[in-house]
Scaffold this active site. Structure first.
Site, mmCIF file in Angstrom:
data_model
loop_
_atom_site.group_PDB
_atom_site.id
_atom_site.type_symbol
_atom_site.label_atom_id
_atom_site.label_comp_id
_atom_site.label_asym_id
_atom_site.label_seq_id
_atom_site.Cartn_x
_atom_site.Cartn_y
_atom_site.Cartn_z
ATOM 1 N N THR A 81 0.848 -1.187 0.000
ATOM 2 C CA THR A 81 0.000 0.000 0.000
ATOM 3 C C THR A 81 0.886 1.240 0.000
ATOM 4 O O THR A 81 1.779 1.366 0.836
ATOM 5 C CB THR A 81 -0.904 0.011 1.240
ATOM 6 O OG1 THR A 81 -1.626 -1.214 1.304
ATOM 7 C CG2 THR A 81 -1.879 1.180 1.184
ATOM 8 N N LYS A 90 2.272 4.699 0.733
ATOM 9 C CA LYS A 90 2.212 5.615 1.874
ATOM 10 C C LYS A 90 3.049 6.862 1.573
ATOM 11 O O LYS A 90 4.027 6.763 0.837
ATOM 12 C CB LYS A 90 2.742 4.931 3.134
ATOM 13 C CG LYS A 90 2.082 3.614 3.476
ATOM 14 C CD LYS A 90 0.666 3.785 3.959
ATOM 15 C CE LYS A 90 0.072 2.440 4.370
ATOM 16 N NZ LYS A 90 -1.319 2.573 4.876
ATOM 17 N N LYS A 124 -0.728 7.661 2.712
ATOM 18 C CA LYS A 124 -1.943 7.349 1.961
ATOM 19 C C LYS A 124 -2.572 8.590 1.337
ATOM 20 O O LYS A 124 -3.254 8.493 0.316
ATOM 21 C CB LYS A 124 -2.951 6.626 2.858
ATOM 22 C CG LYS A 124 -3.424 7.430 4.060
ATOM 23 C CD LYS A 124 -4.576 6.729 4.784
ATOM 24 C CE LYS A 124 -4.114 5.492 5.510
ATOM 25 N NZ LYS A 124 -5.225 4.853 6.250
ATOM 26 N N HIS A 137 -11.396 -3.772 -0.513
ATOM 27 C CA HIS A 137 -10.983 -3.325 0.818
ATOM 28 C C HIS A 137 -12.204 -3.336 1.727
ATOM 29 O O HIS A 137 -13.312 -3.042 1.284
ATOM 30 C CB HIS A 137 -10.378 -1.922 0.766
ATOM 31 C CG HIS A 137 -9.600 -1.567 1.994
ATOM 32 N ND1 HIS A 137 -10.212 -1.240 3.186
ATOM 33 C CD2 HIS A 137 -8.264 -1.506 2.232
ATOM 34 C CE1 HIS A 137 -9.287 -0.985 4.099
ATOM 35 N NE2 HIS A 137 -8.095 -1.139 3.551
ATOM 36 N N ARG A 138 -11.985 -3.683 2.999
ATOM 37 C CA ARG A 138 -13.107 -3.812 3.941
ATOM 38 C C ARG A 138 -13.221 -2.614 4.883
ATOM 39 O O ARG A 138 -13.628 -2.763 6.039
ATOM 40 C CB ARG A 138 -12.968 -5.101 4.739
ATOM 41 C CG ARG A 138 -11.668 -5.222 5.536
ATOM 42 C CD ARG A 138 -11.628 -6.513 6.354
ATOM 43 N NE ARG A 138 -10.423 -6.580 7.169
ATOM 44 C CZ ARG A 138 -10.246 -7.443 8.162
ATOM 45 N NH1 ARG A 138 -11.200 -8.315 8.451
ATOM 46 N NH2 ARG A 138 -9.125 -7.449 8.861
ATOM 47 N N HIS A 142 -9.309 -8.019 2.066
ATOM 48 C CA HIS A 142 -8.472 -7.936 3.262
ATOM 49 C C HIS A 142 -9.063 -8.824 4.357
ATOM 50 O O HIS A 142 -10.268 -8.827 4.577
ATOM 51 C CB HIS A 142 -8.383 -6.492 3.740
ATOM 52 C CG HIS A 142 -7.574 -5.634 2.820
ATOM 53 N ND1 HIS A 142 -6.412 -5.015 3.210
ATOM 54 C CD2 HIS A 142 -7.740 -5.309 1.507
ATOM 55 C CE1 HIS A 142 -5.902 -4.340 2.185
ATOM 56 N NE2 HIS A 142 -6.699 -4.509 1.143
#
Length: 481
Positions: free
Chosen positions: A173, A175, A177, A294-295, A327
């Site tokens: 991911t 960063k 973000k 994504h959750r 995820h």
């Protein structure tokens, strides 16, 4: 008027309020293969018997209301009502019970997770007779499962598209973000992919903000993908988050990603909603795009043990609605997740058939009748020292995603990616040679770091980083026995 209706109405209508258990508690009921079955953790108010509480849940999530109504006589309640067919006490918890409820299939619209959830959990959670209520598990019957497309492609098709086999996939991911310009963001994507990762990812709240509009991000990320592919000879991808304020805008972004020729896009399925997610999954199937899920917001719903919806239910709902990745916690990182519970819903995401196993929190046997599987994504507070445990816990059919564990490398993004790829390859090789990753993990990483300076530097930076907190959501005592 039909003879059946005439018979019912001729008996006469008797107004008033009666106990739910007189109609909706049916301990002699034998469940049907077509029933949707639910396991609720029920905490009644003081003085409310568990049978009445379980029956109230069955009633309020199906055909019932607080009083007898005249129009009950115009339909067959026995055909359509939910039934609380079994109640068991939760050992180790005061005044908590598991209430099992069966719902006839005719209550639900075909192919609609939205309708299924609106019926089962839409209203009953605010019921005053209950202090707390949690949906622990659902049994989705094959007859209902077959009305869903499910994941756009599934595990095997994804591996074939990527031409990558025999190991977990690696991700990162980007960063920070929020705050990067599109060009700097694309640069970080390129460096991570060039270093050996399979995927990079938009974070869940990266949509289209003033500092980085979505179209600019898509263009720079596509450039990074093609450049890294040319240099490494491997297929690469970046999860371009198509989540938007409207379904129309979401699909417009997905269309642009398709035009760019990228392999995968992303959606926040809980904040975006199941209707939007199912529409996007259908689009991805039709247009050859993989879909990463994504959750975001899940812990608001699933973290408290006595109230809400367990993530295994949200995972099943996602498999129906559609997604190729989701995820799923890490067990070893910074986010909530007990090992046996996590492995239980990971199997529910990946496997075709999962047996009831209360020791892993699985209340019902689930037959997915060949609905494609979903890759679990381990992400959140993980680094190279976690690689042996992650490889051991999640196996090959998973995505191991390191954000800070890549971009926090002291030498930069590409060396961080190299360190993770070397650690993964070392763990896979050691496992294939018969070593026990759980026991020998640290020595495997130390040995690999001797010939990889990038891995050695990563090992030094994160050698003392741990997240030693107990999980809030744990197995009950009667499930552990």
């Amino acid at each position: 008027m039909s003879p059946q209706t005439e018979t019912k109405t001729s008996v006469g209508f008797k107004a008033g309020v009666k106990d739910y258990k007189l109609t909706y508690y049916t301990p002699d009921y034998e469940t049907k293969p077509t029933d949707i079955l639910a396991a609720f953790r029920v905490t009644p108010q003081p003085g409310v018997p568990p049978e009445e509480a379980g029956a109230a849940v069955a009633a309020e999530s199906s055909t019932g209301t607080w009083t007898t109504v005249w129009t009950d006589g115009l339909t067959s309640l026995d055909r359509y009502k939910g039934r609380c067919y079994h109640i068991e006490r939760v050992f180790g918890e005061k005044d908590q019970y598991i209430a099992y409820v069966a719902y006839p299939l005719d209550l639900f619209e075909e192919g609609s997770v939205t309708n299924m959830f609106t019926s089962i959990v839409g209203n009953v959670f605010g019921f005053k007779a209950l202090r707390a209520l949690r949906l622990e598990d659902l049994r989705i019957p094959p007859a209902y499962t077959k009305t869903f497309q499910g994941p756009p492609h599934g595990i095997q098709v994804e591996r074939d598209k990527l031409n990558k086999y025999g190991r977990p996939l690696l991700g990162c991911t980007i960063k920070p973000k929020l705050g990067l310009s599109a060009k700097n963001y694309g640069r970080a994507v390129y460096e991570c992919l060039r270093g050996g990762l399979d995927f990079t990812k938009d974070d869940e709240n990266v949509n289209s903000q003033p500092f980085m509009r979505w179209r600019d991000r898509f263009l720079f990320c596509a450039e990074a993908i093609y450049k890294s592919q040319a240099e490494t000879g491997e297929i690469k991808g970046h999860y371009l988050n198509a989540t938007a304020g409207t379904c129309e805008e979401m699909l417009r972004r997905a269309c642009f990603a398709k035009e760019l020729g990228v392999p995968i896009i992303m959606h926040d399925y809980l904040t975006g909603g199941f209707t939007a997610n199912t529409s996007l999954a259908h689009f991805c199937r039709e247009n050859g795009l993989l879909l990463h899920i994504h959750r975001a917001m899940h812990a608001v719903i699933d973290r408290q043990k006595n109230h809400g919806i367990h993530f295994r239910v949200l995972a099943k709902a996602l498999r129906l609605s559609g997604g190729d990745h989701i995820h799923a916690g890490t067990v070893v990182g910074k986010l909530e997740g007990e090992r046996e519970i996590t492995l239980g819903f990971v199997d529910l995401l990946r496997d075709n058939f999962v047996e009831k196993d209360r020791s892993r929190g699985i209340y019902f046997t689930q037959d997915w009748v060949s609905l494609p599987g979903v890759l679990p994504v381990a992400s959140g507070g993980i680094h190279v020292w976690h690689m042996p445990a992650l490889t051991d816990i999640f196996g090959d059919d998973s995505v191991l995603q390191f954000g800070g564990g890549t971009l926090g490398h002291p030498w930069g993004n590409a060396p961080g990616a190299v360190a993770n790829r070397v650690a993964l390859e070392a763990c896979v090789q050691a496992r294939n040679e018969g070593l026990n990753l759980a026991q020998d993990g640290n020595s495997i990483i130390r040995q690999a770091s001797k010939w990889s300076p990038e891995l050695a530097a990563a090992c030094e930076v994160w050698k003392e980083i741990q997240f030693n907190f107990k999980s809030v959501d744990t197995l009950d005592l009667n499930e552990i026995k």
